[in-house]
Design a protein around this motif. Structure first.
Motif: not given
Lengths: 455, 220
Positions: A1, A4, A177, A182, B8-9, B28, B31-32
């Motif tokens: 993923m 940031r 992102q 966000i 939050p992501w 994150e 969700l992972d």
């Protein structure tokens, strides 16, 4: 993923140094990437090889950017469709990877026919173009330069980003992102607009992605029916990205009334290679020339136009290791500027004017839908700017415009007002055909309808 | 479980339940975990690396869709993207016509009904589709055509997947606690999430069953 970025706290105007690279250096960088891309694409993409072989050249014959512009064949949408259909190849002979290596597939809007597939791949396998201006967080082919635009618009770490767009070009919230913003996930649907209003007041986002003409029309209805204070709703936004069609002057007045007139940023496709967006100078969408070689040509003759002006946008990807769009004639009619922008960036910028297939010639006068847009919107019954130009062929004796009206109207009077206004402004004969605007809207998709039709 | 306090992501919306919509911050890590579970389900469906799939969904459902996209990416499954509405059926039709798909995930009745207008023979097309996972409505129609699709439903903030010709929806038991309460299922997160779900009632009428030692949801 994707993680940031922690380094983006500074308040420099530019995200990446390549944005203001002196033009001579930029063209050297572009040439290095171009030569590498040509060998890569010729070796792997059957359609590129076929077109180049038919022209009697290979990448070995191209030693410079100038050689390329002088000798490389164009790639057209017709070439792509023919290859796709004749070879039964979904990727139309442009894919440079094994299909199993593709990570995800998006597609064009499909306004001019069946959508065509665009492929993306994480990483830079095989091509391995090097920095500057490329980051390793996602494929450079995928909205690769949008963070620069968002940064310029004012998006910063911790900001909220209203993601109100169709899911056809991939997860387009990801460049925001990358800046630490966000996303708030909404569907591009009228039913979600009230939620968008509520969330705008709750989270105070700084970017709305994306606003379209149908969205503005729906917001106007909400404002009227629910008495929503749109000025408050939009007060936190540093940028409202507008896409789908050019923003008509009448529609702009509504956004100005809501207090975001100076924060509307146009977004356009850079010929299916990337996205291009306005900077704060609002003098055209920046075509990042470190990710694409951008040309302007006469759509009739194919002659290259080196000066500022109108013509067809032609693009060559310099960084996409999946799809080899090399000297692709976009069919987009644009107004191009090559000089340094007031924002300080040295990359070209363009205003989308329409499609080359939209142009009508009356005598030696060229007319595009955008030339009559404001004139039509000025009539209250036509304030939504719903019209089509009837174009059975490029050369016409007079303009034939089908204009949509809303509500009840004295049609004879409206027709007379439109005819007088357009004839006076353009000095050309015009035939106005009035229809309820729903009839025109019904001919289109969810994002836009064709501005020119054959009958 | 207490919610975490990190940023939050993303922010998602839940549109079902008595006080809907619920605005839910998404982390994150959660969700992972969702993506890892989605991977296991896709593998169970028989989805294989290297062969294309079509993932149909709406941007407003990214709280559920993103883990699916992430799972397919990790599995190295090339996937096309299309919207759920009939207005976007041309895109699904194009992917279905042009690619030798191994799986169609998230197909809706709107899309299914619109495909013939884009020149596709739905019966023939789906008869040979190795994996179909359909939303309610599309699932019944595909069954009537002789297909054996998986079915996906939303159980509030999570997906449930029902295998073909089996009873009950699989769900992520490590992540979620589902409890029966007067004919309704209440949802609680077992592990920390940015939004705490504590015995939340999303209006799901059903009960829990066990199939081969595995808990499933049976809608009633």
């Amino acid at each position: 993923m994707m993680k940031r970025q922690a380094f983006l706290r500074s308040e420099t105007r530019y995200l990446e140094a390549v944005e203001t690279m002196p033009r001579a250096q930029l063209l050297v960088l572009q040439e290095q990437r171009l030569l590498k891309m040509l060998s890569y694409a010729y070796e792997r993409a059957p359609l590129v090889r076929r077109l180049w072989n038919a022209s009697g050249i290979t990448p070995a014959d191209i030693g410079s950017r100038a050689d390329f512009i002088a000798r490389a064949p164009f790639l057209t949408k017709e070439d792509i469709r023919r290859q796709r259909d004749e070879e039964k190849d979904a990727h139309a002979g442009l894919l440079c990877l094994d299909p199993s290596e593709v990570n995800w597939l998006v597609s064009t809007t499909g306004t001019t026919g069946e959508p065509t597939i665009l492929s993306h791949h994480w990483g830079n396998t095989g091509l391995d173009q090097q920095a500057p201006g490329l980051n390793g967080q996602w494929p450079p082919s995928y909205a690769g330069s949008s963070p620069r635009d968002y940064w310029e618009m004012g998006v910063r770490e911790g900001d909220y980003f209203l993601n109100f767009g169709f899911r056809i070009r991939g997860s387009t919230f990801r460049p925001a992102q990358y800046l630490g913003a966000i996303p708030i996930f909404l569907s591009y649907a009228p039913g979600d607009l009230l939620l968008a209003m509520k969330l705008s007041l709750q989270y105070r986002p700084t970017m709305w992605w994306v606003m379209t003409p149908p969205t503005v029309r729906a917001l106007l209805a909400l404002e009227r029916d629910h008495k929503i204070d749109m000025h408050d709703v939009f007060s936190s936004y540093k940028a409202v990205i507008f896409a789908g069609e050019p923003l008509g002057p009448q529609m702009r007045t509504h956004l100005e009334r809501w207090g975001v007139g100076d924060r509307i940023f146009n977004m356009s496709a850079l010929g299916d290679i990337a996205l291009a967006q306005d900077c704060r100078a609002h003098d055209g969408c920046h075509a990042w020339e470190d990710v694409a070689l951008v040309e302007l040509i006469d759509p009739e003759t194919g002659a290259v136009i080196e000066k500022d002006g109108r013509g067809e946008l032609v693009v060559t990807t310099l960084v996409n290791n999946a799809d080899a769009l090399i000297r692709f004639r976009t069919g987009d009619y644009v107004d191009m500027k090559w000089g340094t922008c007031a924002c300080g960036r040295t990359h070209a910028r363009f205003q989308p004017l329409g499609r080359t297939g939209d142009e009508i010639l009356i005598g030696d006068r060229s007319v595009l839908p955008i030339d009559v847009w404001l004139l039509i919107e000025q009539q209250p019954e036509c304030a939504d700017g719903i019209f089509q130009m009837i174009r059975p062929q490029r050369e016409m004796q007079y303009l034939h415009i089908r204009v949509g009206y809303a509500g009840q109207s004295n049609l004879a009077d409206l027709q007379a007002r439109l005819t007088t206004s357009i004839q006076a402004a353009l000095g050309l004969p015009v035939n106005i055909e009035l229809v309820p605007q729903e009839r025109i809207l019904a001919t289109g998709g969810h994002l836009k309808f064709s501005r020119t039709v054959k009958e | 479980m207490a919610a975490t306090n990190t940023k939050p992501w993303a922010v998602g919306l839940l549109r079902s339940g008595p006080e809907a919509p619920y605005v839910i911050p998404l982390g994150e890590e959660e969700l992972d975990r969702d993506a890892q579970w989605a991977m296991r389900q896709f593998e169970r469906m028989g989805i294989q690396p290297g062969k294309p799939a079509l993932l149909i969904g709406s941007g407003g459902d990214y709280h559920l869709l993103w883990p699916c996209e992430d799972a397919l990416t990790r599995m190295k499954v090339p996937f096309g993207q299309a919207e759920v509405l009939a207005a976007d059926a041309a895109r699904s039709a194009m992917f279905l016509r042009r690619l030798q798909l191994q799986a169609v995930l998230g197909i809706t009745l709107d899309i299914l009904d619109a495909l013939p207008m884009h020149g596709l023979d739905v019966s023939r097309l789906f008869a040979n589709m190795p994996v179909i996972c359909a939303a309610p409505g599309a699932w019944e129609k595909l069954r009537s055509l002789g297909c054996a699709p998986w079915q996906e439903i939303r159980l509030g903030p999570l997906y449930g997947f029902q295998p073909p010709d089996e009873e009950g929806y699989l769900y992520n038991q490590d992540e979620w606690l589902l409890e029966e309460n007067e004919g309704r299922l209440l949802v609680t997160n077992r592990r920390p999430r940015m939004f705490d779900f504590k015995r939340m009632n999303f209006g799901i009428t059903g009960r829990l069953i066990e199939v081969d030692g595995e808990k499933r949801v049976l809608l009633t």
